[in-house]
Design a protein around this motif. Structure first.
Motif, PDB file in Angstrom:
ATOM      1  N   GLU A 380     -62.010 -15.024  56.363  1.00 25.60           N
ATOM      2  CA  GLU A 380     -61.483 -15.215  54.991  1.00 25.60           C
ATOM      3  C   GLU A 380     -60.587 -16.450  54.907  1.00 25.60           C
ATOM      4  O   GLU A 380     -60.600 -17.172  53.916  1.00 25.60           O
ATOM      5  N   LEU A 383     -62.857 -19.373  54.754  1.00 30.14           N
ATOM      6  CA  LEU A 383     -63.442 -19.471  53.414  1.00 30.14           C
ATOM      7  C   LEU A 383     -62.448 -20.119  52.451  1.00 30.14           C
ATOM      8  O   LEU A 383     -62.803 -20.975  51.641  1.00 30.14           O
ATOM      9  N   TYR A 387     -63.104 -23.505  50.605  1.00 37.44           N
ATOM     10  CA  TYR A 387     -63.260 -23.367  49.138  1.00 37.44           C
ATOM     11  C   TYR A 387     -61.967 -22.819  48.554  1.00 37.44           C
ATOM     12  O   TYR A 387     -61.898 -21.653  48.159  1.00 37.44           O
ATOM     13  N   TRP A 391     -62.359 -18.877  46.954  1.00 34.29           N
ATOM     14  CA  TRP A 391     -62.088 -17.708  47.778  1.00 34.29           C
ATOM     15  C   TRP A 391     -60.606 -17.715  48.157  1.00 34.29           C
ATOM     16  O   TRP A 391     -60.199 -18.447  49.062  1.00 34.29           O
ATOM     17  N   GLN A 415     -64.412  -9.127  46.929  1.00 39.04           N
ATOM     18  CA  GLN A 415     -64.392  -9.769  48.250  1.00 39.04           C
ATOM     19  C   GLN A 415     -64.656  -8.751  49.355  1.00 39.04           C
ATOM     20  O   GLN A 415     -65.389  -9.022  50.303  1.00 39.04           O
ATOM     21  N   TYR A 437     -71.276 -20.307  54.962  1.00 40.32           N
ATOM     22  CA  TYR A 437     -70.101 -20.047  54.121  1.00 40.32           C
ATOM     23  C   TYR A 437     -70.378 -20.295  52.636  1.00 40.32           C
ATOM     24  O   TYR A 437     -69.825 -19.628  51.772  1.00 40.32           O
ATOM     25  N   GLU A 438     -71.258 -21.268  52.393  1.00 42.01           N
ATOM     26  CA  GLU A 438     -71.562 -21.534  50.992  1.00 42.01           C
ATOM     27  C   GLU A 438     -72.264 -20.338  50.354  1.00 42.01           C
ATOM     28  O   GLU A 438     -72.004 -19.998  49.198  1.00 42.01           O
ATOM     29  N   ILE A 441     -69.777 -17.815  49.277  1.00 39.42           N
ATOM     30  CA  ILE A 441     -69.136 -18.217  48.016  1.00 39.42           C
ATOM     31  C   ILE A 441     -70.075 -17.960  46.838  1.00 39.42           C
ATOM     32  O   ILE A 441     -69.653 -17.480  45.773  1.00 39.42           O
TER      33      ILE A 441
END
Lengths: 450, 450
Positions: A380, A383, A387, A391, A415, A437-438, A441
């Motif tokens: 997290e 993330l 971003y 996030w 989440q 990771y994208e 998101i």
């Protein structure tokens, strides 16, 4: 626009800050408290926690009335949790980015600073005034004072009189007042790790120390005098470690040697403190409405929460901030309308933080020592780093932003569902750094859009 | 075995019956009530419902002290619901088998009968005694009486003082007392359908009449004087039909003509009664523990429920029955042990009936007029007829048995899940009579086994 006198019940942190806000708006403010004047008698809190963690919402509310700089010297930044395992090993887990911290602050001196500030602005304080009853038809308060009972008309009443609020007790007898008080099965006891012989902190002062042990835990927060205030959270009763089973020194030492050995070495006064200090209980209070005519509840009086998110005081300060904003916006002539608006916009948020505080107890005493939980937090954090707007970890939304608690809660649940899926990957421990990771998101964006 | 004096707070139905039980066990019993003696002043209840539905648990509790035969003449059996549609059409839906009925009874005369019975046995009654506070350390009660405040030592206290219990209020200030009071969004108002000009019932007296209208409803219960007491349940506020929107005769008549035309024709005093009678609110109260030392809460004082399952009084009477049984079993020397056992075995059951009462409101005001709901009840009735021991409808378990409410609730949830599947059959309306009933019973057996 008429200026009416405002009566605040409770000279604690919330009542004192509220009085400063109102006084700065040019209002006549009197604060009544059942306790004696702290400046004349030693500060005792009868089982209330000594240390608190001041964070963004609190600082924001202090800054608004120019108090941030005055409070800062009383506060010690804690940049993360330092988790102590059973063998004396520690792990540091940051709360947010490198600069983000929550601040350890002692109730006594902080309260005194706020009360003195209020008094210097012209707020009148009346100690030894125990509110016995409030009559909402006549807006009359009955106080018990050393000189006997005293009745007083109070056109506008703000109840900042805490979890056992007297104003709320009067409201409870009104028709259609919804109310819930709930004690959890754990209690707490305060203990001390004093400064070392050489006058230093015995542990890292810039962390909140936790000894998570599943069903129970010990925590420690630093004080300016280089001691730590420790809080031991145990079940009251049970078959395993609990307050009921610690009746003599032998029991106590056995628990501390088995579970908190490294802390035990730093606590020379453990036995004496343990058997002298009260075992206090933990209450959650929710109620509605908060308003009866021109009377309103704020802070713990309307939403006392368990302490596990470190938001009780911050939330109460934010109550003051928001109520002050509404008074600025709508003027001082229609208190019932302003109060009505306040409770409407604020109730969902305080419900959410009460709930989060309850849920965070399991996290603090148990999950924080779980490698999978730590990995989850790491993912997290990454993330959030990649971003920063898309996030934001729940803890960050609650502690380092002033987003409404209810919104933070709802986003946190989204989440959580996504992270549950991420963590279900059987190779997550090995591959967490190479995740898409994208895609995570994008999942969050889709979830929010629903 | 010492005989101590028992003090009961509340001379209502539950307090009076409890006093009879205890007196018959040879105890000295005094009953205190804040109201004046009903035999000397007219009976008023300040917004409490006049009519109740006495059913199995109530009768069982009366029978135990030989009161069944004395009460029967006051009660009118209702064998089912008579549902009134918007066009004046009615449907009768039995509560159980042909012999099973719930009994309409008026609070006033019933209460008087119980109090007189108690007094004839030697129970002492003290009216105009309003309990202000109970001190649990000294077991001292403070009363407000016409002669001023009066303090009294009371070694054993039973709080049967209702939904707004004073004993409970004192307990609430004790540490670790969990408490919830919750008002629902609907209120109620009592109205009357008088006897006809020829002195007869204006409708079938052996049914509980319901005018279900989705979000609101009207009900009517028969009285021995051939009138019906009607209760109108409406939301307090809202955009549609609600109490707030009925401010003058025109509004009232329009609502009754639109929704309750057939009842309206039978209510000559509607307008006068509507604007004279109070609009009362509906509260649910849950708390725990019920015991502080040698003091205990029973009946509404510990578990006030909304009236939609007709169990409030029956459950309170069953409290007396069970508590009496425990005293018989464990003797009269250890009240705290007996009280402790009572709350342990009883709490899950009262939680369950509080919950059922809440859920039944939707059923009464909405589902009962749904053809699919009626079909569902018909299938369940047939199941019960074919397999009397293996499928007992929830309403029957609650109303016509003395199975624990919690067990009934759990079984009810299993039945609900199975009936949901049965009702999902697209041809159920046509084929309900040809279902494989044995298979349904087998499903229930498997579900119970889990």
């Amino acid at each position: 626009m008429k200026t009416e006198e405002i009566s605040i019940l409770g000279a604690g942190l919330i009542g004192s800050l509220m009085s400063i806000y109102l006084r700065r708006q040019g209002l006549d403010v009197s604060v009544y408290d059942k306790r004696p004047d702290k400046r004349k008698t030693p500060y005792t809190e009868g089982g209330r926690s000594i240390n608190m963690a001041l964070s963004h919402r609190g600082w924001k509310s202090l800054d608004k009335v120019g108090l941030k700089e005055k409070v800062l010297p009383l506060a010690i930044p804690m940049y993360g949790r330092k988790i102590h395992d059973e063998h004396g090993g520690t792990t540091f887990s940051p709360y947010g980015t490198k600069e983000q911290a929550i601040y350890s602050i002692s109730r006594g001196r902080f309260n005194q600073l706020l009360a003195e500030e209020a008094e210097s602005l012209g707020v009148k304080f009346f100690f030894d005034h125990k509110c016995l009853n409030t009559d909402f038809r006549t807006q009359e308060i009955t106080f018990e004072t050393p000189e006997g009972e005293k009745k007083m008309e109070a056109p506008v009443i703000i109840g900042a009189d805490g979890a056992y609020s007297s104003l709320r007790m009067s409201m409870q007898k009104q028709i259609r007042f919804n109310y819930k008080q709930e004690y959890i099965s754990h209690g707490y006891k305060e203990l001390t790790i004093p400064a070392t012989a050489s006058g230093d902190f015995a542990m890292d002062p810039n962390a909140l120390h936790i000894w998570p042990r599943g069903k129970f835990m010990l925590i420690a927060l630093p004080n300016p005098d280089k001691s730590f205030t420790c809080t031991l959270f145990l079940p009251f009763e049970g078959t395993k470690v609990c307050f009921a089973k610690i009746t003599e020194e032998r029991d106590l030492v056995s628990v501390f040697k088995s579970y908190f050995e490294d802390a035990y070495q730093l606590m020379p006064n453990l036995t004496e403190e343990y058997f002298r200090n009260p075992t206090s209980s933990l209450i959650n209070v929710e109620c509605y409405p908060w308003v009866q005519g021109q009377s309103i509840l704020i802070g713990d009086a309307s939403h006392a929460m368990v302490p596990f998110y470190g938001q009780g005081m911050n939330c109460g300060f934010e109550d003051c901030f928001i109520l002050n904003g509404l008074i600025e916006k709508y003027g001082k002539s229609s208190w019932d309308m302003v109060f009505e608006k306040f409770q409407k916009i604020r109730k969902d948020d305080t419900d959410a933080i009460c709930q989060l505080a309850m849920e965070n107890f399991v996290e603090m005493r148990d999950s924080v020592s779980d490698p999978r939980f730590i990995l989850r937090k790491k993912i997290e954090a990454k993330l959030h780093q990649l971003y920063p707007n898309d996030w934001v970890p729940l803890y960050t939304m609650v502690t380092f932003s002033d987003m409404g608690y209810a919104e933070a809660y709802a986003l946190g649940k989204l989440q959580e569902a996504i992270m549950d899926k991420v963590m279900a990957n059987p190779l997550i421990t090995e591959n967490w750094d190479k995740l898409d990771y994208e895609d995570i998101i994008n999942q969050m964006d889709s979830a929010k859009a629903v």
